[in-house]
Design a protein around this motif. Structure first.
Motif, PDB file in Angstrom:
ATOM      1  N   ASP A   3      31.836  38.792  31.278  1.00  0.00           N
ATOM      2  CA  ASP A   3      32.646  39.999  31.094  1.00  0.00           C
ATOM      3  C   ASP A   3      32.439  40.845  32.358  1.00  0.00           C
ATOM      4  OD1 ASP A   3      33.393  39.211  28.507  1.00  0.00           O
ATOM      5  OD2 ASP A   3      31.700  39.945  27.456  1.00  0.00           O
ATOM      6  N   LEU A   4      33.651  41.091  32.838  1.00  0.00           N
ATOM      7  CA  LEU A   4      33.553  41.955  33.963  1.00  0.00           C
ATOM      8  C   LEU A   4      34.609  42.984  34.111  1.00  0.00           C
ATOM      9  CD1 LEU A   4      34.192  39.047  36.771  1.00  0.00           C
ATOM     10  CD2 LEU A   4      31.847  39.982  36.153  1.00  0.00           C
ATOM     11  N   ASP A   5      33.997  44.174  34.315  1.00  0.00           N
ATOM     12  CA  ASP A   5      34.538  45.451  34.308  1.00  0.00           C
ATOM     13  C   ASP A   5      35.519  45.929  35.531  1.00  0.00           C
ATOM     14  OD1 ASP A   5      32.924  46.602  35.715  1.00  0.00           O
ATOM     15  OD2 ASP A   5      31.740  47.771  34.082  1.00  0.00           O
ATOM     16  N   GLU A   6      35.985  46.808  35.747  1.00  0.00           N
ATOM     17  CA  GLU A   6      36.756  47.160  36.868  1.00  0.00           C
ATOM     18  C   GLU A   6      35.786  47.445  37.894  1.00  0.00           C
ATOM     19  OE1 GLU A   6      40.013  50.634  38.668  1.00  0.00           O
ATOM     20  OE2 GLU A   6      39.782  50.146  36.548  1.00  0.00           O
ATOM     21  N   LYS A  10      35.805  45.330  41.609  1.00  0.00           N
ATOM     22  CA  LYS A  10      35.799  45.938  42.796  1.00  0.00           C
ATOM     23  C   LYS A  10      34.468  45.426  43.699  1.00  0.00           C
ATOM     24  CE  LYS A  10      38.337  50.172  41.625  1.00  0.00           C
ATOM     25  NZ  LYS A  10      38.326  51.505  41.279  1.00  0.00           N
ATOM     26  N   LEU A  11      33.418  45.168  43.207  1.00  0.00           N
ATOM     27  CA  LEU A  11      32.038  44.918  43.858  1.00  0.00           C
ATOM     28  C   LEU A  11      32.229  43.736  44.324  1.00  0.00           C
ATOM     29  CD1 LEU A  11      29.455  46.357  41.490  1.00  0.00           C
ATOM     30  CD2 LEU A  11      29.839  47.191  43.799  1.00  0.00           C
ATOM     31  N   LEU A  12      32.657  42.508  43.549  1.00  0.00           N
ATOM     32  CA  LEU A  12      33.117  41.200  43.952  1.00  0.00           C
ATOM     33  C   LEU A  12      33.938  41.199  44.950  1.00  0.00           C
ATOM     34  CD1 LEU A  12      32.993  39.568  40.384  1.00  0.00           C
ATOM     35  CD2 LEU A  12      31.247  39.246  42.313  1.00  0.00           C
ATOM     36  N   GLN A  13      35.250  41.977  45.070  1.00  0.00           N
ATOM     37  CA  GLN A  13      35.983  42.035  45.978  1.00  0.00           C
ATOM     38  C   GLN A  13      35.457  42.456  47.388  1.00  0.00           C
ATOM     39  OE1 GLN A  13      39.630  44.359  45.508  1.00  0.00           O
ATOM     40  NE2 GLN A  13      40.834  43.267  46.860  1.00  0.00           N
ATOM     41  N   ALA A  14      34.828  43.454  47.447  1.00  0.00           N
ATOM     42  CA  ALA A  14      34.216  44.225  48.608  1.00  0.00           C
ATOM     43  C   ALA A  14      33.129  43.348  49.070  1.00  0.00           C
ATOM     44  CB  ALA A  14      33.601  45.451  48.156  1.00  0.00           C
ATOM     45  N   LEU A  15      32.244  42.650  48.425  1.00  0.00           N
ATOM     46  CA  LEU A  15      31.254  41.646  48.805  1.00  0.00           C
ATOM     47  C   LEU A  15      31.951  40.429  49.321  1.00  0.00           C
ATOM     48  CD1 LEU A  15      28.517  42.377  46.322  1.00  0.00           C
ATOM     49  CD2 LEU A  15      28.661  42.681  48.639  1.00  0.00           C
ATOM     50  N   SER A  16      33.140  40.174  48.822  1.00  0.00           N
ATOM     51  CA  SER A  16      33.792  38.689  49.106  1.00  0.00           C
ATOM     52  C   SER A  16      34.260  39.020  50.814  1.00  0.00           C
ATOM     53  CB  SER A  16      34.841  38.019  48.400  1.00  0.00           C
ATOM     54  OG  SER A  16      35.939  39.005  48.312  1.00  0.00           O
ATOM     55  N   GLN A  17      34.776  40.141  51.006  1.00  0.00           N
ATOM     56  CA  GLN A  17      35.128  40.627  52.416  1.00  0.00           C
ATOM     57  C   GLN A  17      34.072  41.076  53.414  1.00  0.00           C
ATOM     58  OE1 GLN A  17      37.648  43.932  51.349  1.00  0.00           O
ATOM     59  NE2 GLN A  17      39.567  42.682  50.578  1.00  0.00           N
ATOM     60  N   ASP A  18      32.875  41.365  52.704  1.00  0.00           N
ATOM     61  CA  ASP A  18      31.905  41.887  53.670  1.00  0.00           C
ATOM     62  C   ASP A  18      30.494  41.743  52.902  1.00  0.00           C
ATOM     63  OD1 ASP A  18      29.859  42.610  55.482  1.00  0.00           O
ATOM     64  OD2 ASP A  18      31.095  44.488  55.961  1.00  0.00           O
ATOM     65  N   ALA A  19      29.731  40.619  53.005  1.00  0.00           N
ATOM     66  CA  ALA A  19      28.506  40.474  52.044  1.00  0.00           C
ATOM     67  C   ALA A  19      27.131  41.297  52.639  1.00  0.00           C
ATOM     68  CB  ALA A  19      27.988  39.022  51.989  1.00  0.00           C
TER      69      ALA A  19
END
Length: 157
Positions: A3-6, A10-19
């Protein structure tokens, strides 16, 4: 499925661009305290949504100007030949990824080479000498765009 909230998206998207982004930087970006951001990131790791950090090398800057996707169809199929092929192909340094796929070909390899003649050397001396190799089809990469993936639009509003 998690279960992922907004905020998680956003955290996953940001980390996928810059870990390398810190929990503090992510917290500031998304309105969280540093400890709250860290707890969320830690949960994403523990639940398996995050699994690796990777450094992406610029192959061209390192002298590898050609990337080829090679479809490989094995001449003989069976569990032993698959394992033998996988073991042998992963030992070739120019092979960056090995994907076992469904379709016309059994495997898709991503290969980097200095130039086309270097790729030909890798193909003839290394790939074609592997156990079980039958037909191959090469596709030379012309350009590449990194797409955001399934989370790209999520939470980016």
């Amino acid at each position: 499925m998690m279960d992922l909230d907004e905020i998680d998206l956003k955290l996953l998207q940001a980390l996928s661009q810059d870990a390398t982004l810190s929990a503090g930087a992510l917290g500031r970006r998304f309105g969280l305290s540093q400890p709250a951001a860290w707890r969320r990131i830690k949960r994403l790791w523990s639940e398996g949504a995050l699994s690796h950090r990777r450094l992406v090398l610029d192959h061209e800057a390192l002298g590898f100007g050609v990337t080829v996707f090679l479809g490989v169809k094995l001449a003989t199929k069976g569990r032993v030949s698959l394992e033998d092929f996988e073991r042998a192909v992963t030992a070739i340094p120019e092979v960056q990824t090995v994907e076992h796929i469904l379709g016309v070909y059994d495997y898709r390899l991503r290969i980097v080479a200095r130039d086309i003649s270097d790729f030909e050397r890798v193909l003839r001396r290394r790939i074609m000498a592997l156990p079980g190799v039958g037909d191959v089809e090469a596709n030379v990469l012309l350009s590449e765009e990194r797409l955001p993936g399934p989370l790209g639009g999520a939470g980016a509003k």
